[in-house]
Design a protein around this motif. Sequence first.
Motif, PDB file in Angstrom:
ATOM      1  N   VAL A 105       0.847  -1.200   0.000  1.00 58.88           N
ATOM      2  CA  VAL A 105       0.000   0.000   0.000  1.00 58.88           C
ATOM      3  C   VAL A 105       0.887   1.258   0.000  1.00 58.88           C
ATOM      4  O   VAL A 105       1.849   1.360   0.764  1.00 58.88           O
ATOM      5  N   THR A 106       0.564   2.183  -0.895  1.00 60.10           N
ATOM      6  CA  THR A 106       1.334   3.423  -0.996  1.00 60.10           C
ATOM      7  C   THR A 106       0.644   4.527  -0.209  1.00 60.10           C
ATOM      8  O   THR A 106      -0.537   4.421   0.147  1.00 60.10           O
ATOM      9  N   ALA A 107       1.378   5.608   0.028  1.00 66.36           N
ATOM     10  CA  ALA A 107       0.795   6.763   0.712  1.00 66.36           C
ATOM     11  C   ALA A 107      -0.385   7.304  -0.087  1.00 66.36           C
ATOM     12  O   ALA A 107      -1.419   7.662   0.486  1.00 66.36           O
ATOM     13  N   LEU A 142      -3.419   4.906   0.264  1.00 64.63           N
ATOM     14  CA  LEU A 142      -4.046   4.985   1.585  1.00 64.63           C
ATOM     15  C   LEU A 142      -4.852   6.275   1.714  1.00 64.63           C
ATOM     16  O   LEU A 142      -5.968   6.270   2.242  1.00 64.63           O
ATOM     17  N   LEU A 143      -4.285   7.370   1.209  1.00 59.08           N
ATOM     18  CA  LEU A 143      -4.997   8.648   1.271  1.00 59.08           C
ATOM     19  C   LEU A 143      -6.270   8.587   0.434  1.00 59.08           C
ATOM     20  O   LEU A 143      -7.336   9.077   0.863  1.00 59.08           O
ATOM     21  N   TRP A 165      -3.187   4.071   9.702  1.00 54.93           N
ATOM     22  CA  TRP A 165      -1.754   3.805   9.753  1.00 54.93           C
ATOM     23  C   TRP A 165      -1.465   2.515   8.987  1.00 54.93           C
ATOM     24  O   TRP A 165      -2.101   1.491   9.275  1.00 54.93           O
ATOM     25  N   GLY A 166      -0.515   2.563   8.056  1.00 55.15           N
ATOM     26  CA  GLY A 166      -0.256   1.390   7.241  1.00 55.15           C
ATOM     27  C   GLY A 166       1.185   0.936   7.215  1.00 55.15           C
ATOM     28  O   GLY A 166       2.112   1.752   7.292  1.00 55.15           O
ATOM     29  N   ASP A 167       1.359  -0.376   7.104  1.00 55.92           N
ATOM     30  CA  ASP A 167       2.676  -0.994   6.941  1.00 55.92           C
ATOM     31  C   ASP A 167       2.651  -1.768   5.624  1.00 55.92           C
ATOM     32  O   ASP A 167       2.064  -2.855   5.541  1.00 55.92           O
ATOM     33  N   PRO A 168       3.254  -1.230   4.569  1.00 60.02           N
ATOM     34  CA  PRO A 168       3.238  -1.899   3.263  1.00 60.02           C
ATOM     35  C   PRO A 168       3.948  -3.247   3.277  1.00 60.02           C
ATOM     36  O   PRO A 168       3.660  -4.096   2.431  1.00 60.02           O
ATOM     37  N   THR A 218       4.084  -5.628   5.945  1.00 58.12           N
ATOM     38  CA  THR A 218       3.213  -6.671   6.496  1.00 58.12           C
ATOM     39  C   THR A 218       1.813  -6.623   5.871  1.00 58.12           C
ATOM     40  O   THR A 218       1.033  -7.563   6.054  1.00 58.12           O
ATOM     41  N   HIS A 255      -0.576  -4.589   6.681  1.00 56.02           N
ATOM     42  CA  HIS A 255      -1.599  -4.245   7.671  1.00 56.02           C
ATOM     43  C   HIS A 255      -1.908  -2.745   7.643  1.00 56.02           C
ATOM     44  O   HIS A 255      -0.986  -1.921   7.548  1.00 56.02           O
ATOM     45  N   HIS A 262       4.178  -3.640  13.566  1.00 50.92           N
ATOM     46  CA  HIS A 262       4.141  -3.175  12.182  1.00 50.92           C
ATOM     47  C   HIS A 262       4.826  -1.811  12.116  1.00 50.92           C
ATOM     48  O   HIS A 262       4.513  -0.937  12.933  1.00 50.92           O
ATOM     49  N   GLU A 263       5.728  -1.661  11.160  1.00 47.95           N
ATOM     50  CA  GLU A 263       6.383  -0.361  10.978  1.00 47.95           C
ATOM     51  C   GLU A 263       5.488   0.499  10.092  1.00 47.95           C
ATOM     52  O   GLU A 263       5.208   0.152   8.942  1.00 47.95           O
ATOM     53  N   ILE A 264       5.046   1.608  10.651  1.00 52.14           N
ATOM     54  CA  ILE A 264       4.096   2.482   9.956  1.00 52.14           C
ATOM     55  C   ILE A 264       4.861   3.458   9.069  1.00 52.14           C
ATOM     56  O   ILE A 264       5.556   4.349   9.567  1.00 52.14           O
ATOM     57  N   THR A 265       4.734   3.268   7.758  1.00 56.02           N
ATOM     58  CA  THR A 265       5.424   4.162   6.821  1.00 56.02           C
ATOM     59  C   THR A 265       4.449   4.945   5.945  1.00 56.02           C
ATOM     60  O   THR A 265       4.891   5.805   5.172  1.00 56.02           O
ATOM     61  N   VAL A 266       3.156   4.626   6.050  1.00 57.92           N
ATOM     62  CA  VAL A 266       2.141   5.428   5.348  1.00 57.92           C
ATOM     63  C   VAL A 266       1.007   5.742   6.321  1.00 57.92           C
ATOM     64  O   VAL A 266       0.612   4.901   7.129  1.00 57.92           O
ATOM     65  N   THR A 267       0.528   6.972   6.267  1.00 50.65           N
ATOM     66  CA  THR A 267      -0.553   7.399   7.156  1.00 50.65           C
ATOM     67  C   THR A 267      -1.553   8.253   6.378  1.00 50.65           C
ATOM     68  O   THR A 267      -1.227   8.821   5.324  1.00 50.65           O
ATOM     69  N   ALA A 268      -2.758   8.328   6.899  1.00 53.69           N
ATOM     70  CA  ALA A 268      -3.784   9.182   6.284  1.00 53.69           C
ATOM     71  C   ALA A 268      -4.752   9.618   7.374  1.00 53.69           C
ATOM     72  O   ALA A 268      -4.777   9.039   8.462  1.00 53.69           O
TER      73      ALA A 268
END
Lengths: 82, 82
Positions: free
Chosen positions: A14-16, A19-20, A41-44, A46, A48, B76-82
């Motif tokens: 999942v990209t920024a 997700l947006l 909040w996303g972790d591309p 895993t 999740h 989970h490492e959060i690298t994308v958020t919205a």
Amino acid sequence: MAQFMDVHTNMPGVTAEALLEAHRADLAIQDEESVDFKSAWGDPVTGHVFCLSEGPDKDAIQRIHERAGHPYDEIHEITVTA
Amino acid sequence: MAQFMDVHTNMPGVTAEALLEAHRADLAIQDEESVDFKSAWGDPVTGHVFCLSEGPDKDAIQRIHERAGHPYDEIHEITVTA
């Protein structure tokens, strides 16, 4: 209103931007179910994604997520915070 | 610093007092690993607790949680958020 954390477990890569876009799709229709999506909040790696929201019940959250194209896999009603 | 969401999956019946005590135990020692625990959300019914934090890596988060008595089950490492 109750508070919920729902979890999507199959969004690898999942990209920024994606997700947006997904979040905005929720926001566009959430008023119809009295739902308020707060943050995602996303972790591309895993795959999740965690969404924090307020709403009347779990089904209302799911109806918005389903109509926006991304139903949750699990949901938890948040009744304690720190 | 990176951002993480860790998940505890076996805390059924967790009370507001217990979650606050657990969170404070993390805060008391987090500086030793350059970790910053932001928020914790719990569902006593499903037994899930979600912790949002910042820190240098997953292991640093786990070391603080383990020393405080509540190691995470997944992170989970959060690298994308919205």
